[in-house]
Design a protein around this motif. Structure first.
Motif, PDB file in Angstrom:
ATOM      1  N   ALA A 297      45.001  66.339  46.126  1.00 30.12           N
ATOM      2  CA  ALA A 297      44.903  66.768  44.733  1.00 30.12           C
ATOM      3  C   ALA A 297      43.516  67.351  44.444  1.00 30.12           C
ATOM      4  O   ALA A 297      43.388  68.388  43.780  1.00 30.12           O
ATOM      5  N   LYS A 298      42.487  66.691  44.939  1.00 30.09           N
ATOM      6  CA  LYS A 298      41.137  67.198  44.718  1.00 30.09           C
ATOM      7  C   LYS A 298      40.964  68.580  45.334  1.00 30.09           C
ATOM      8  O   LYS A 298      40.364  69.478  44.728  1.00 30.09           O
ATOM      9  N   ALA A 299      41.510  68.769  46.539  1.00 24.37           N
ATOM     10  CA  ALA A 299      41.413  70.073  47.196  1.00 24.37           C
ATOM     11  C   ALA A 299      42.120  71.161  46.401  1.00 24.37           C
ATOM     12  O   ALA A 299      41.717  72.330  46.433  1.00 24.37           O
ATOM     13  N   LEU A 300      43.165  70.779  45.659  1.00 25.24           N
ATOM     14  CA  LEU A 300      43.917  71.739  44.852  1.00 25.24           C
ATOM     15  C   LEU A 300      43.279  71.984  43.487  1.00 25.24           C
ATOM     16  O   LEU A 300      43.738  72.840  42.725  1.00 25.24           O
ATOM     17  N   GLY A 301      42.242  71.215  43.152  1.00 25.62           N
ATOM     18  CA  GLY A 301      41.638  71.334  41.834  1.00 25.62           C
ATOM     19  C   GLY A 301      42.424  70.620  40.762  1.00 25.62           C
ATOM     20  O   GLY A 301      42.398  71.005  39.590  1.00 25.62           O
ATOM     21  N   VAL A 302      43.121  69.555  41.162  1.00 23.84           N
ATOM     22  CA  VAL A 302      43.954  68.772  40.247  1.00 23.84           C
ATOM     23  C   VAL A 302      43.233  67.470  39.903  1.00 23.84           C
ATOM     24  O   VAL A 302      42.631  66.832  40.764  1.00 23.84           O
ATOM     25  N   LYS A 303      43.305  67.065  38.647  1.00 23.98           N
ATOM     26  CA  LYS A 303      42.712  65.799  38.204  1.00 23.98           C
ATOM     27  C   LYS A 303      43.735  64.678  38.385  1.00 23.98           C
ATOM     28  O   LYS A 303      44.710  64.594  37.623  1.00 23.98           O
ATOM     29  N   LEU A 304      43.537  63.856  39.394  1.00 21.33           N
ATOM     30  CA  LEU A 304      44.473  62.763  39.686  1.00 21.33           C
ATOM     31  C   LEU A 304      43.965  61.467  39.066  1.00 21.33           C
ATOM     32  O   LEU A 304      42.851  61.020  39.355  1.00 21.33           O
ATOM     33  N   ILE A 305      44.779  60.884  38.190  1.00 28.54           N
ATOM     34  CA  ILE A 305      44.525  59.555  37.655  1.00 28.54           C
ATOM     35  C   ILE A 305      45.311  58.577  38.526  1.00 28.54           C
ATOM     36  O   ILE A 305      46.539  58.692  38.652  1.00 28.54           O
ATOM     37  N   GLY A 306      44.630  57.634  39.143  1.00 28.33           N
ATOM     38  CA  GLY A 306      45.298  56.715  40.053  1.00 28.33           C
ATOM     39  C   GLY A 306      45.338  55.299  39.513  1.00 28.33           C
ATOM     40  O   GLY A 306      44.337  54.786  39.011  1.00 28.33           O
ATOM     41  N   THR A 307      46.504  54.653  39.584  1.00 37.75           N
ATOM     42  CA  THR A 307      46.559  53.239  39.217  1.00 37.75           C
ATOM     43  C   THR A 307      46.225  52.393  40.436  1.00 37.75           C
ATOM     44  O   THR A 307      46.602  52.715  41.563  1.00 37.75           O
ATOM     45  N   VAL A 308      45.490  51.304  40.202  1.00 44.28           N
ATOM     46  CA  VAL A 308      45.045  50.395  41.265  1.00 44.28           C
ATOM     47  C   VAL A 308      45.093  48.966  40.734  1.00 44.28           C
ATOM     48  O   VAL A 308      45.224  48.743  39.525  1.00 44.28           O
ATOM     49  N   SER A 309      44.941  48.004  41.647  1.00 45.75           N
ATOM     50  CA  SER A 309      45.043  46.599  41.251  1.00 45.75           C
ATOM     51  C   SER A 309      43.723  45.849  41.299  1.00 45.75           C
ATOM     52  O   SER A 309      43.674  44.671  40.951  1.00 45.75           O
ATOM     53  N   SER A 310      42.647  46.506  41.734  1.00 45.75           N
ATOM     54  CA  SER A 310      41.361  45.817  41.856  1.00 45.75           C
ATOM     55  C   SER A 310      40.218  46.812  41.777  1.00 45.75           C
ATOM     56  O   SER A 310      40.411  48.025  41.938  1.00 45.75           O
ATOM     57  N   THR A 311      39.039  46.277  41.564  1.00 44.99           N
ATOM     58  CA  THR A 311      37.839  47.121  41.517  1.00 44.99           C
ATOM     59  C   THR A 311      37.593  47.785  42.860  1.00 44.99           C
ATOM     60  O   THR A 311      37.221  48.967  42.934  1.00 44.99           O
ATOM     61  N   ALA A 312      37.805  47.025  43.935  1.00 43.91           N
ATOM     62  CA  ALA A 312      37.593  47.580  45.277  1.00 43.91           C
ATOM     63  C   ALA A 312      38.530  48.752  45.531  1.00 43.91           C
ATOM     64  O   ALA A 312      38.127  49.777  46.102  1.00 43.91           O
ATOM     65  N   LYS A 313      39.791  48.631  45.093  1.00 39.39           N
ATOM     66  CA  LYS A 313      40.747  49.720  45.298  1.00 39.39           C
ATOM     67  C   LYS A 313      40.415  50.914  44.397  1.00 39.39           C
ATOM     68  O   LYS A 313      40.645  52.066  44.780  1.00 39.39           O
ATOM     69  N   ALA A 314      39.875  50.640  43.231  1.00 41.35           N
ATOM     70  CA  ALA A 314      39.445  51.734  42.360  1.00 41.35           C
ATOM     71  C   ALA A 314      38.328  52.522  43.021  1.00 41.35           C
ATOM     72  O   ALA A 314      38.328  53.763  43.004  1.00 41.35           O
TER      73      ALA A 314
ATOM     74  N   SER B 142      45.602  45.574  36.391  1.00 38.40           N
ATOM     75  CA  SER B 142      45.508  44.121  36.265  1.00 38.40           C
ATOM     76  C   SER B 142      44.848  43.716  34.948  1.00 38.40           C
ATOM     77  O   SER B 142      45.047  42.589  34.472  1.00 38.40           O
ATOM     78  N   HIS B 143      44.070  44.621  34.343  1.00 37.64           N
ATOM     79  CA  HIS B 143      43.474  44.287  33.053  1.00 37.64           C
ATOM     80  C   HIS B 143      43.412  45.471  32.080  1.00 37.64           C
ATOM     81  O   HIS B 143      42.888  45.331  30.987  1.00 37.64           O
ATOM     82  N   GLU B 144      43.934  46.622  32.454  1.00 40.97           N
ATOM     83  CA  GLU B 144      43.961  47.769  31.552  1.00 40.97           C
ATOM     84  C   GLU B 144      45.404  48.157  31.259  1.00 40.97           C
ATOM     85  O   GLU B 144      46.288  48.030  32.110  1.00 40.97           O
ATOM     86  N   ASN B 145      45.651  48.657  30.047  1.00 37.00           N
ATOM     87  CA  ASN B 145      46.962  49.155  29.672  1.00 37.00           C
ATOM     88  C   ASN B 145      47.095  50.594  30.171  1.00 37.00           C
ATOM     89  O   ASN B 145      46.343  51.482  29.736  1.00 37.00           O
ATOM     90  N   VAL B 146      48.008  50.815  31.084  1.00 38.84           N
ATOM     91  CA  VAL B 146      48.111  52.117  31.753  1.00 38.84           C
ATOM     92  C   VAL B 146      48.437  53.223  30.753  1.00 38.84           C
ATOM     93  O   VAL B 146      47.809  54.296  30.752  1.00 38.84           O
ATOM     94  N   VAL B 147      49.403  52.996  29.880  1.00 35.84           N
ATOM     95  CA  VAL B 147      49.817  54.037  28.938  1.00 35.84           C
ATOM     96  C   VAL B 147      48.678  54.394  27.991  1.00 35.84           C
ATOM     97  O   VAL B 147      48.395  55.584  27.745  1.00 35.84           O
ATOM     98  N   GLU B 148      47.999  53.380  27.475  1.00 42.67           N
ATOM     99  CA  GLU B 148      46.882  53.646  26.561  1.00 42.67           C
ATOM    100  C   GLU B 148      45.768  54.426  27.245  1.00 42.67           C
ATOM    101  O   GLU B 148      45.195  55.352  26.669  1.00 42.67           O
ATOM    102  N   ARG B 149      45.468  54.065  28.490  1.00 45.38           N
ATOM    103  CA  ARG B 149      44.405  54.761  29.208  1.00 45.38           C
ATOM    104  C   ARG B 149      44.790  56.204  29.533  1.00 45.38           C
ATOM    105  O   ARG B 149      43.943  57.108  29.481  1.00 45.38           O
TER     106      ARG B 149
END
Length: 325
Positions: free
Chosen positions: A161-178, A193-200
């Protein structure tokens, strides 16, 4: 004679056997490959456990690998002995020193790509190719949502996605994975695990939501994914890590903005040898150019396949895992 991993009953990794076997003589349209590296994937554990039943028992295991053509069937013209090849879509039996499969399942492997790279990237990389380049043909500038962005497929999706110039929002389960997803090229991450995905997603897109949402998780994220798709946008449900999506009321697509939904598979896109080779050529080009990095976190001997699967199931692995005959 050659060595392979097989299982005669369903169960945990302990049912895997390292045995001698007689490889078949290639049929008219088949090729026998001397494997140099073999890919390890979660789907392999589904066949072993019985979640996905194999054609018969005892059964070989694995669908992904790379090596050298050792023998060809009488009707095969596109490959010859000595060719470097790779494959990702079966049939079962890749966990072996020698594997016989239809020539239509093989792609030619350029010298710039190693056997280990090919075995580590074919299944996941081809999946990302069809998702980002075909199911929804990203052109650059879009803001998209991709679940499990730090996983095997997600990591490649972040880079592509980055190579294509696309802004990818990724869901993750931990700070390390983020942190991992961001390092791979994600534009932003949401720790569910602590953020509301839809709101974000609404915050990150200024209330516009995403023209496409990629969901390989399934049951647990279905409703959330629908709420993140922009009107007349597309939800791509391509996996079921948390269980299959069932009982879908099509009316909900109308209520949430005349949405589209698709359930694609790699086999549905790599449905001809020409399509498969074209997809692989683009994937290999991304690797050769350095835009896609292949992380091989673990290497095991073929005999050690049970331990490799145990580590995979326990989420103790990073990047891709390969088996070496």
């Amino acid at each position: 004679m050659a060595k392979r991993i097989q299982f005669s009953r369903h169960g945990g990794p302990e049912v895997l056997e390292f045995v001698d076997y007689q490889p078949a003589v290639p049929g008219p349209h088949e090729v026998r490959v001397q494997n140099r590296a073999i890919g390890l994937n979660f789907i392999d554990t589904y066949f072993r456990s019985g979640l996905y039943p194999p054609p018969a028992l005892p059964s070989g295991l694995g669908t992904e690998g790379a090596g050298i053509v050792e023998a060809v069937g009488a009707a095969v013209s596109q490959f010859q002995v000595g060719d470097r090849v790779a494959y990702a879509t079966g049939p079962l039996g890749a966990y072996s020193e020698l594997h016989v499969l239809p020539a239509s399942k093989l792609v030619k492997l350029p010298d710039a790509i190693s056997f280990e790279q090919a075995a580590a990237v074919m299944l996941k990389g081809l999946t990302v190719q069809y998702l980002l380049r075909q199911t929804f043909a990203l052109k650059g500038g879009e803001t998209i949502l991709f679940h499990a962005a730090a996983g095997g497929v997600g990591s490649f999706a972040c880079q592509w996605a980055k190579a294509l110039g696309v802004k990818l929002i990724g869901t993750v389960s931990s700070t390390a994975k983020a942190e991992k997803a961001m390092a791979q090229g994600a534009w932003a991450t949401i720790n569910y695990s602590h953020e509301n995905v839809v709101e974000r997603v609404l915050e990150l897109t200024d209330g516009q939501k995403c023209p496409v949402v990629y969901d390989g998780v399934g049951k647990d994220t279905w409703e959330t994914s629908l709420d993140c798709v922009a009107p007349r946008g597309l939800l791509v449900s391509f996996g079921n890590a948390s269980g299959a999506v069932t009982g879908v009321n099509l009316g909900i697509l109308a209520q949430k903005g005349s949405l589209y939904v698709t359930r694609p598979t790699l086999a549905g896109y790599a449905d001809t040898p020409e399509h498969l080779q074209g997809m692989a050529d683009e994937l290999f080009g991304m690797i050769a150019s350095g835009q896609l990095q292949v992380e091989i976190g673990q290497r095991h001997t073929l005999a050690d396949a049970a331990a490799a699967q145990t580590a995979l199931s326990a989420r103790q692995t990073t990047g891709s895992t390969i088996l070496l005959p």
